[in-house]
Design an enzyme around this catalytic site. Structure first.
Site, PDB file in Angstrom:
ATOM      1  N   ASN A   1      25.706  56.871  23.534  1.00 46.34           N
ATOM      2  CA  ASN A   1      25.195  57.271  22.217  1.00 46.34           C
ATOM      3  C   ASN A   1      25.196  58.772  21.998  1.00 46.34           C
ATOM      4  O   ASN A   1      24.469  59.272  21.162  1.00 46.34           O
ATOM      5  CB  ASN A   1      23.743  56.793  22.050  1.00 46.34           C
ATOM      6  CG  ASN A   1      23.637  55.307  21.851  1.00 46.34           C
ATOM      7  OD1 ASN A   1      24.646  54.610  21.867  1.00 46.34           O
ATOM      8  ND2 ASN A   1      22.435  54.821  21.664  1.00 46.34           N
TER       9      ASN A   1
ATOM     10  N   HIS B   1      13.993  46.656  24.445  1.00 45.22           N
ATOM     11  CA  HIS B   1      15.446  46.791  24.549  1.00 45.22           C
ATOM     12  C   HIS B   1      16.123  45.531  25.075  1.00 45.22           C
ATOM     13  O   HIS B   1      17.048  44.989  24.466  1.00 45.22           O
ATOM     14  CB  HIS B   1      15.732  47.992  25.455  1.00 45.22           C
ATOM     15  CG  HIS B   1      17.105  48.545  25.350  1.00 45.22           C
ATOM     16  ND1 HIS B   1      18.115  48.156  26.191  1.00 45.22           N
ATOM     17  CD2 HIS B   1      17.625  49.470  24.517  1.00 45.22           C
ATOM     18  CE1 HIS B   1      19.213  48.829  25.870  1.00 45.22           C
ATOM     19  NE2 HIS B   1      18.944  49.633  24.862  1.00 45.22           N
TER      20      HIS B   1
ATOM     21  N   ASN C   1      17.735  26.274  15.409  1.00 47.02           N
ATOM     22  CA  ASN C   1      16.506  25.635  15.889  1.00 47.02           C
ATOM     23  C   ASN C   1      15.391  25.777  14.860  1.00 47.02           C
ATOM     24  O   ASN C   1      14.231  25.488  15.150  1.00 47.02           O
ATOM     25  CB  ASN C   1      16.067  26.235  17.240  1.00 47.02           C
ATOM     26  CG  ASN C   1      15.785  27.728  17.147  1.00 47.02           C
ATOM     27  OD1 ASN C   1      16.199  28.380  16.194  1.00 47.02           O
ATOM     28  ND2 ASN C   1      15.096  28.255  18.141  1.00 47.02           N
TER      29      ASN C   1
ATOM     30  N   SER D   1      24.131  50.167  22.630  1.00 45.13           N
ATOM     31  CA  SER D   1      23.380  49.108  23.315  1.00 45.13           C
ATOM     32  C   SER D   1      23.357  47.820  22.521  1.00 45.13           C
ATOM     33  O   SER D   1      23.248  46.733  23.083  1.00 45.13           O
ATOM     34  CB  SER D   1      21.919  49.532  23.512  1.00 45.13           C
ATOM     35  OG  SER D   1      21.779  50.402  24.586  1.00 45.13           O
TER      36      SER D   1
ATOM     37  N   ASP E   1      19.000  44.747  32.100  1.00 48.83           N
ATOM     38  CA  ASP E   1      18.335  45.617  31.126  1.00 48.83           C
ATOM     39  C   ASP E   1      16.863  45.833  31.502  1.00 48.83           C
ATOM     40  O   ASP E   1      16.539  45.953  32.682  1.00 48.83           O
ATOM     41  CB  ASP E   1      18.481  44.988  29.718  1.00 48.83           C
ATOM     42  CG  ASP E   1      18.538  46.041  28.631  1.00 48.83           C
ATOM     43  OD1 ASP E   1      17.492  46.630  28.333  1.00 48.83           O
ATOM     44  OD2 ASP E   1      19.631  46.289  28.083  1.00 48.83           O
TER      45      ASP E   1
HETATM   46 CA   LIG Z   1      16.943  30.685  16.078  1.00 53.13          CA
END
Ligand SMILES: [Ca+2]
Ligand SMILES: [Ca+2]
Ligand SMILES: [Ca+2]
Length: 469
Positions: free
Chosen positions: A336, A243, A257, A404, A188
């Site tokens: 798209n 992106h 976390n 995407s 990407d």
């Molecule tokens: Ca997290």
């Protein structure tokens, strides 16, 4: 390269502007390898030829010169070696008649395929305006990952991720939360590699010593510690838009976390491969092939691809087929432009290979998103892609829409499967993901499986497949 590329991009007939405005691109039907697709945007004067050997290449160059045409600049190192030949890059000198030279090359019998260096772009929804990160003089240094909390702490922004609930990810987490052993390439615009919700889940090259200026593992890349930037041609694949950081977070932002969000997988090794960049999030066929080949050669088991464009590229087909032969899954956004890929294919999603999964986007109501491409024959599954909340650069979070954003949900499910069942290859993984969808009435005529992915059902099916109930 950034400045040169933008100057040298060739937009024949101005057609390229139309798909960019639509936030997608126009696909083109398959063409014979010796018929050039002249409609698709490409880098002016750059071509790839497939021939059997370097001796052939030398003869081809000599024959062009022998006809009184200018010397071609050829790169003697092939960009790709396949069972059907070697791909070499040739460049027409500036101010020369590229068309005339290409005609001569196409007539040459030892060339089995020829194509331009196509331009690809991120698949961004027209309803999201790009939010490029502020310009930096250079990409930041890698930060050191902080230690994870001893006990799991809920992610405070998790409630905003409706997509995870839609695909039954929380239910799937009782069976699998992913694993650092699964290497997944995020191909990407790069990743904010210092993002506190991603830093734990970045792949690192175990055989490379960082910052010593040497190619320690002799894989052709100096100091490639976390991946590679094929756009800027350096070892710091930092995201210059939003992106790639967003897709990476949907696959595997760190779960439990106590920070931000979670990906479909709590844990994975995200290989950071950047070949798209600049204001348009664009890159070349050369960069795409480099990224895919790097992923194959350096141990990725899954690739996530939220980009497209170009015409039918035999070279891109060849490298994805190499991934198939190595058991590597290739997940691609369907596009798209709200059109049928059965009629106008979208590449790379529309390559008919056993390891390719083409992904459409759905919204909060499980309807096909208004921008999403579809295709009863060619688009396999749907996944949430409208208003998806995930990580963005500078340690932030934000919402984006597009196929995407749908494709990384499928990638995340593949990570969950692969971490519990490492022996499953790309063909079986694809089969399980396709057969475990939730059927949705409105998708039945638009998508091959007629359904939206379901992570929990996929894991149950894999358990049955393995007889491990
Ligand atoms: Ca997290
Ligand atoms: Ca290296
Ligand atoms: Ca090194």
């Amino acid at each position: 390269m950034r400045a040169t590329l933008s100057r040298r991009i060739f937009w024949p007939l101005g057609l390229a502007a139309v798909p960019l405005l639509l936030g997608g691109w126009i696909g083109f039907p398959d063409v014979h390898p010796l018929e050039l697709d002249r409609q698709a945007p490409a880098v002016f004067g750059e071509y790839f030829v497939r021939t059997e050997s370097q001796e052939n290449l030398e003869r081809i160059i000599a024959s062009v010169e022998g006809q009184g045409l200018p010397t071609l600049l050829a790169y003697r190192k092939p960009i790709l070696v396949t069972p059907r030949g070697r791909w070499y890059k040739v460049v027409v000198p500036p101010n020369e008649d590229a068309e005339r030279i290409v005609q001569r090359l196409m007539e040459n019998e030892s060339i089995s395929a020829i194509e331009p260096n196509y331009i690809y772009t991120v698949i961004r929804s027209a309803f999201d305006s790009p939010k490029p990160a502020p310009p930096r003089s250079s990409d930041p240094d890698y930060a050191v990952a902080p230690s994870l909390p001893d006990t799991p702490i809920a992610d405070p922004l998790l409630e905003r991720l409706y997509g995870l609930k839609k695909i039954s990810a929380p239910a799937a987490w009782t069976r699998s939360v992913g694993s650092k052993r699964v290497v997944v390439a995020n191909i990407d615009t790069g990743i904010d590699y210092n993002h506190p919700d991603l830093i734990q889940n970045l792949w690192s090259n175990p055989k490379e010593v960082c910052g010593d200026g040497l190619d320690n593992d002799q894989n052709g890349f100096i100091d490639d510690c976390i991946g590679w930037d094929f756009y800027g041609k350096d070892s710091r694949p930092y995201d210059d838009s939003d992106h790639g950081t967003h897709t990476a977070g949907t696959i595997a932002a760190t779960g439990f976390n106590g920070v931000g969000v979670s990906g479909v997988a709590h844990s994975a090794s995200l290989m950071n491969l950047k070949f798209l960049g600049g204001p348009a999030g664009s890159g070349t066929l050369e960069g795409a092939i480099g990224s895919i080949k790097y992923a194959i050669d350096n141990g990725a088991q899954i690739m996530s691809n939220s980009w497209g464009g170009g015409g039918f590229s035999q070279a891109l087909f060849d490298v994805i087929q190499e991934a198939e032969s190595k058991g590597v899954l290739f997940i691609a956004a369907a596009g798209n432009s709200a059109t049928s890929n059965d009629v106008r294919p979208t590449f790379p999603a529309s390559y008919r290979l056993g390891n390719v999964i083409s992904v459409a986007a759905t919204d909060q109501m499980d309807r096909l998103a208004r921008f999403s491409c579809y295709g009863k024959m060619t688009v396999h599954v749907a996944a949430p892609g409208q208003n998806i909340f995930s990580t963005i650069p500078n340690g932030g979070y934000g919402s984006l829409s597009g196929t995407s954003m749908a494709a990384p949900h499928v990638t995340g499910v593949a990570v969950l499967l692969k971490s519990s069942f490492p022996e499953l290859d790309s063909v079986v993984l694809k089969d399980i993901i396709l057969r475990s969808v939730d059927s949705i009435d409105s998708l039945s005529t638009r998508i091959q499986t007629g359904g939206r992915i379901n992570a929990e059902k996929a894991l149950r099916m894999a358990e049955e497949y393995q007889g491990k109930r």
